[in-house]
Design a protein around this motif. Structure first.
Motif, PDB file in Angstrom:
ATOM      1  N   ALA A 197       0.895   0.122  -2.012  1.00 56.17           N
ATOM      2  CA  ALA A 197       0.978  -1.323  -1.801  1.00 56.17           C
ATOM      3  C   ALA A 197      -0.312  -1.867  -1.189  1.00 56.17           C
ATOM      4  CB  ALA A 197       2.173  -1.667  -0.914  1.00 56.17           C
ATOM      5  N   SER A 198      -0.815  -1.197  -0.164  1.00 57.80           N
ATOM      6  CA  SER A 198      -2.029  -1.696   0.495  1.00 57.80           C
ATOM      7  C   SER A 198      -3.248  -1.537  -0.400  1.00 57.80           C
ATOM      8  CB  SER A 198      -2.239  -0.981   1.829  1.00 57.80           C
ATOM      9  OG  SER A 198      -2.303   0.425   1.652  1.00 57.80           O
ATOM     10  N   ALA A 199      -3.288  -0.472  -1.209  1.00 58.61           N
ATOM     11  CA  ALA A 199      -4.403  -0.307  -2.145  1.00 58.61           C
ATOM     12  C   ALA A 199      -4.403  -1.423  -3.176  1.00 58.61           C
ATOM     13  CB  ALA A 199      -4.313   1.055  -2.827  1.00 58.61           C
ATOM     14  N   LEU A 200      -3.241  -1.760  -3.695  1.00 62.92           N
ATOM     15  CA  LEU A 200      -3.132  -2.830  -4.683  1.00 62.92           C
ATOM     16  C   LEU A 200      -3.453  -4.186  -4.065  1.00 62.92           C
ATOM     17  CD1 LEU A 200       0.148  -1.738  -6.511  1.00 62.92           C
ATOM     18  CD2 LEU A 200      -2.145  -1.766  -7.506  1.00 62.92           C
ATOM     19  N   THR A 201      -2.896  -4.448  -2.891  1.00 66.88           N
ATOM     20  CA  THR A 201      -3.087  -5.749  -2.240  1.00 66.88           C
ATOM     21  C   THR A 201      -4.547  -5.981  -1.879  1.00 66.88           C
ATOM     22  OG1 THR A 201      -0.829  -5.614  -1.342  1.00 66.88           O
ATOM     23  CG2 THR A 201      -2.312  -7.226  -0.356  1.00 66.88           C
ATOM     24  N   SER A 202      -5.176  -4.983  -1.280  1.00 71.23           N
ATOM     25  CA  SER A 202      -6.574  -5.144  -0.878  1.00 71.23           C
ATOM     26  C   SER A 202      -7.484  -5.290  -2.088  1.00 71.23           C
ATOM     27  CB  SER A 202      -7.025  -3.964  -0.014  1.00 71.23           C
ATOM     28  OG  SER A 202      -6.935  -2.740  -0.730  1.00 71.23           O
ATOM     29  N   ARG A 203      -7.221  -4.527  -3.141  1.00 69.12           N
ATOM     30  CA  ARG A 203      -8.056  -4.628  -4.340  1.00 69.12           C
ATOM     31  C   ARG A 203      -7.918  -6.002  -4.987  1.00 69.12           C
ATOM     32  NH1 ARG A 203     -10.020  -1.255  -8.488  1.00 69.12           N
ATOM     33  NH2 ARG A 203     -11.239  -2.597  -9.881  1.00 69.12           N
ATOM     34  N   LEU A 204      -6.690  -6.493  -5.075  1.00 72.25           N
ATOM     35  CA  LEU A 204      -6.487  -7.804  -5.690  1.00 72.25           C
ATOM     36  C   LEU A 204      -7.122  -8.903  -4.838  1.00 72.25           C
ATOM     37  CD1 LEU A 204      -5.369  -9.549  -7.910  1.00 72.25           C
ATOM     38  CD2 LEU A 204      -3.139  -9.532  -6.759  1.00 72.25           C
ATOM     39  N   ALA A 205      -7.006  -8.793  -3.527  1.00 69.34           N
ATOM     40  CA  ALA A 205      -7.606  -9.795  -2.652  1.00 69.34           C
ATOM     41  C   ALA A 205      -9.118  -9.863  -2.859  1.00 69.34           C
ATOM     42  CB  ALA A 205      -7.281  -9.480  -1.193  1.00 69.34           C
ATOM     43  N   LEU A 206      -9.747  -8.717  -2.992  1.00 68.18           N
ATOM     44  CA  LEU A 206     -11.191  -8.681  -3.217  1.00 68.18           C
ATOM     45  C   LEU A 206     -11.551  -9.262  -4.582  1.00 68.18           C
ATOM     46  CD1 LEU A 206     -11.911  -5.175  -1.668  1.00 68.18           C
ATOM     47  CD2 LEU A 206     -12.694  -7.369  -0.770  1.00 68.18           C
ATOM     48  N   GLU A 207     -10.711  -9.004  -5.579  1.00 64.65           N
ATOM     49  CA  GLU A 207     -10.947  -9.576  -6.908  1.00 64.65           C
ATOM     50  C   GLU A 207     -10.852 -11.105  -6.863  1.00 64.65           C
ATOM     51  OE1 GLU A 207     -11.768  -8.151  -9.810  1.00 64.65           O
ATOM     52  OE2 GLU A 207     -11.818  -6.097  -9.032  1.00 64.65           O
ATOM     53  N   VAL A 208      -9.912 -11.603  -6.090  1.00 67.09           N
ATOM     54  CA  VAL A 208      -9.745 -13.056  -5.946  1.00 67.09           C
ATOM     55  C   VAL A 208     -10.969 -13.654  -5.265  1.00 67.09           C
ATOM     56  CG1 VAL A 208      -8.379 -14.871  -4.838  1.00 67.09           C
ATOM     57  CG2 VAL A 208      -7.227 -12.942  -5.953  1.00 67.09           C
ATOM     58  N   LEU A 209     -11.428 -13.013  -4.194  1.00 62.43           N
ATOM     59  CA  LEU A 209     -12.600 -13.504  -3.476  1.00 62.43           C
ATOM     60  C   LEU A 209     -13.837 -13.510  -4.368  1.00 62.43           C
ATOM     61  CD1 LEU A 209     -11.970 -11.702  -0.074  1.00 62.43           C
ATOM     62  CD2 LEU A 209     -12.132 -14.187  -0.384  1.00 62.43           C
ATOM     63  N   GLU A 210     -13.963 -12.501  -5.208  1.00 58.93           N
ATOM     64  CA  GLU A 210     -15.102 -12.445  -6.124  1.00 58.93           C
ATOM     65  C   GLU A 210     -15.097 -13.616  -7.105  1.00 58.93           C
ATOM     66  OE1 GLU A 210     -15.481  -8.750  -8.157  1.00 58.93           O
ATOM     67  OE2 GLU A 210     -15.804  -7.589  -6.320  1.00 58.93           O
ATOM     68  N   ARG A 211     -13.932 -14.175  -7.354  1.00 59.08           N
ATOM     69  CA  ARG A 211     -13.815 -15.316  -8.259  1.00 59.08           C
ATOM     70  C   ARG A 211     -13.951 -16.648  -7.524  1.00 59.08           C
ATOM     71  NH1 ARG A 211     -11.705 -10.956 -10.222  1.00 59.08           N
ATOM     72  NH2 ARG A 211     -11.375 -10.621 -12.475  1.00 59.08           N
ATOM     73  N   GLY A 212     -14.309 -16.582  -6.252  1.00 61.67           N
ATOM     74  CA  GLY A 212     -14.553 -17.799  -5.481  1.00 61.67           C
ATOM     75  C   GLY A 212     -13.306 -18.476  -4.968  1.00 61.67           C
ATOM     76  N   LYS A 213     -12.174 -17.766  -4.975  1.00 59.26           N
ATOM     77  CA  LYS A 213     -10.915 -18.312  -4.479  1.00 59.26           C
ATOM     78  C   LYS A 213     -10.510 -17.605  -3.190  1.00 59.26           C
ATOM     79  CE  LYS A 213     -10.657 -20.746  -8.290  1.00 59.26           C
ATOM     80  NZ  LYS A 213     -10.891 -22.207  -8.305  1.00 59.26           N
ATOM     81  N   VAL A 214      -9.595 -18.228  -2.449  1.00 61.44           N
ATOM     82  CA  VAL A 214      -9.096 -17.645  -1.203  1.00 61.44           C
ATOM     83  C   VAL A 214      -7.719 -17.023  -1.458  1.00 61.44           C
ATOM     84  CG1 VAL A 214      -8.289 -18.127   1.143  1.00 61.44           C
ATOM     85  CG2 VAL A 214     -10.345 -19.252   0.266  1.00 61.44           C
ATOM     86  N   PRO A 215      -7.590 -15.714  -1.296  1.00 65.60           N
ATOM     87  CA  PRO A 215      -6.270 -15.101  -1.418  1.00 65.60           C
ATOM     88  C   PRO A 215      -5.444 -15.372  -0.168  1.00 65.60           C
ATOM     89  CG  PRO A 215      -7.862 -13.439  -0.798  1.00 65.60           C
ATOM     90  CD  PRO A 215      -8.632 -14.729  -0.976  1.00 65.60           C
ATOM     91  N   PHE A 216      -4.159 -15.614  -0.348  1.00 72.76           N
ATOM     92  CA  PHE A 216      -3.285 -15.717   0.819  1.00 72.76           C
ATOM     93  C   PHE A 216      -1.996 -14.981   0.546  1.00 72.76           C
ATOM     94  CE2 PHE A 216      -1.916 -19.326  -1.672  1.00 72.76           C
ATOM     95  CZ  PHE A 216      -0.619 -19.622  -1.306  1.00 72.76           C
ATOM     96  N   TYR A 217      -1.280 -14.691   1.616  1.00 72.29           N
ATOM     97  CA  TYR A 217      -0.146 -13.769   1.574  1.00 72.29           C
ATOM     98  C   TYR A 217       0.940 -14.373   2.454  1.00 72.29           C
ATOM     99  CZ  TYR A 217       1.972  -9.003   2.042  1.00 72.29           C
ATOM    100  OH  TYR A 217       2.792  -7.894   2.014  1.00 72.29           O
ATOM    101  N   CYS A 218       2.172 -14.277   2.033  1.00 72.99           N
ATOM    102  CA  CYS A 218       3.277 -14.889   2.768  1.00 72.99           C
ATOM    103  C   CYS A 218       4.402 -13.891   2.940  1.00 72.99           C
ATOM    104  CB  CYS A 218       3.774 -16.123   2.010  1.00 72.99           C
ATOM    105  SG  CYS A 218       5.222 -16.909   2.755  1.00 72.99           S
ATOM    106  N   THR A 219       5.018 -13.906   4.102  1.00 76.30           N
ATOM    107  CA  THR A 219       6.152 -13.018   4.329  1.00 76.30           C
ATOM    108  C   THR A 219       7.081 -13.605   5.390  1.00 76.30           C
ATOM    109  OG1 THR A 219       6.809 -10.766   4.920  1.00 76.30           O
ATOM    110  CG2 THR A 219       4.922 -11.683   6.085  1.00 76.30           C
ATOM    111  N   ALA A 220       8.318 -13.179   5.340  1.00 75.43           N
ATOM    112  CA  ALA A 220       9.256 -13.483   6.423  1.00 75.43           C
ATOM    113  C   ALA A 220       8.904 -12.614   7.628  1.00 75.43           C
ATOM    114  CB  ALA A 220      10.687 -13.207   5.978  1.00 75.43           C
TER     115      ALA A 220
END
Length: 255
Positions: A197-220
């Motif tokens: 989960a953390s490998a996927l989340t961190s990789r996707l977040a970095l991919e989002v940042l590379e595209r000039g967007k801000v990744p965000f995450y939400c949880t209860a």
């Protein structure tokens, strides 16, 4: 992009979402504004909304319909601001809204990337970058946090973990607004607690940042595995939000 810039982008989007100014979240006193969902709000924001409380840790900004303004004003000044997002103080608000057919509905904590900590995390399974065309056959219950069937057009990017040709974990992000993409994550039960989960989340977040967007995450707050994943992946809590909606809407969700 810096952490300060990331936070400013988030505040500017929250301001669009609830009809206030970004600087309102930085004030020491509480702010009350008229409830209104703008055309550039996050895609999952929908009327009716009686009251939205948002805090970035300095104060409360309350976006409220006129008929509930006095209740909201008394509430946010009655208790310490961070207690307004939890029981038992929340019961005070619910009791006064009940005659109007309104109740607290959504409560969540939102996370932003800490750019000083975020990095690719290792995974014992190969990862693949996925785009919208790869999601066609993935709108199934096991991937319901990563992808949203009712809003397929906003699912724009993902990272999958594979055991051979079997998809065992999926992080997906939704282009919920112009500058911010929300990340969701699912891992098949038999593959959990292996760092996927953390490998996927961190990789996707970095991919989002590379595209000039801000990744965000939400949880209860009570979803401890999700909270741990967010923090391990390089995210930190940024703002809390509580939304009041009609009782009929809540009852429909509970069916």
């Amino acid at each position: 992009m810096t952490n300060r810039e990331v936070l400013r982008i988030a505040m500017e989007q929250s301001a669009i979402d609830i009809n206030c100014k970004a600087d309102d979240f930085l004030r020491t006193e509480h702010v009350i504004v008229e409830s209104k969902i703008g055309p550039d709000a996050r895609k999952y924001y929908h009327e009716p909304v009686a009251l939205d409380l948002v805090s970035y840790g300095n104060n409360i900004v309350a976006s409220v319909k006129d008929e509930y303004r006095e209740i909201a004003e008394e509430y946010i000044h009655k208790y310490e601001f961070y207690h307004c997002f939890e029981t038992p103080n929340m019961y005070w608000l619910n009791e006064r809204l009940a005659p109007f057919g309104q109740k607290v509905c959504f409560m969540a904590e939102y996370y932003l990337p800490d750019l000083n900590r975020m990095k690719p995390l290792p995974c014992s399974y190969p990862l693949r970058i996925l785009t919208q065309k790869d999601f066609t056959d993935l709108y199934r219950p096991e991937w319901s946090n990563a992808l949203v069937e009712g809003r397929k057009e906003f699912d724009v990017l993902g990272v999958g973990a594979y055991d051979g040709e079997k998809l065992i974990g999926l992080a997906g992000c939704s282009a919920d607004c112009d500058m911010m993409w929300q990340i969701g994550i699912d891992v098949l039960p038999e593959y959990r607690n292996k760092g996927i989960a953390s490998a996927l989340t961190s990789r996707l977040a970095l991919e989002v940042l590379e595209r000039g967007k801000v990744p965000f995450y939400c949880t209860a707050w009570s979803n401890i595995p999700s909270v741990r994943n967010g923090i391990k992946s390089g995210f930190l809590p940024a703002w809390a939000q509580m939304t009041v909606k009609p009782v009929d809407f809540i009852e429909e969700m509970n069916r």
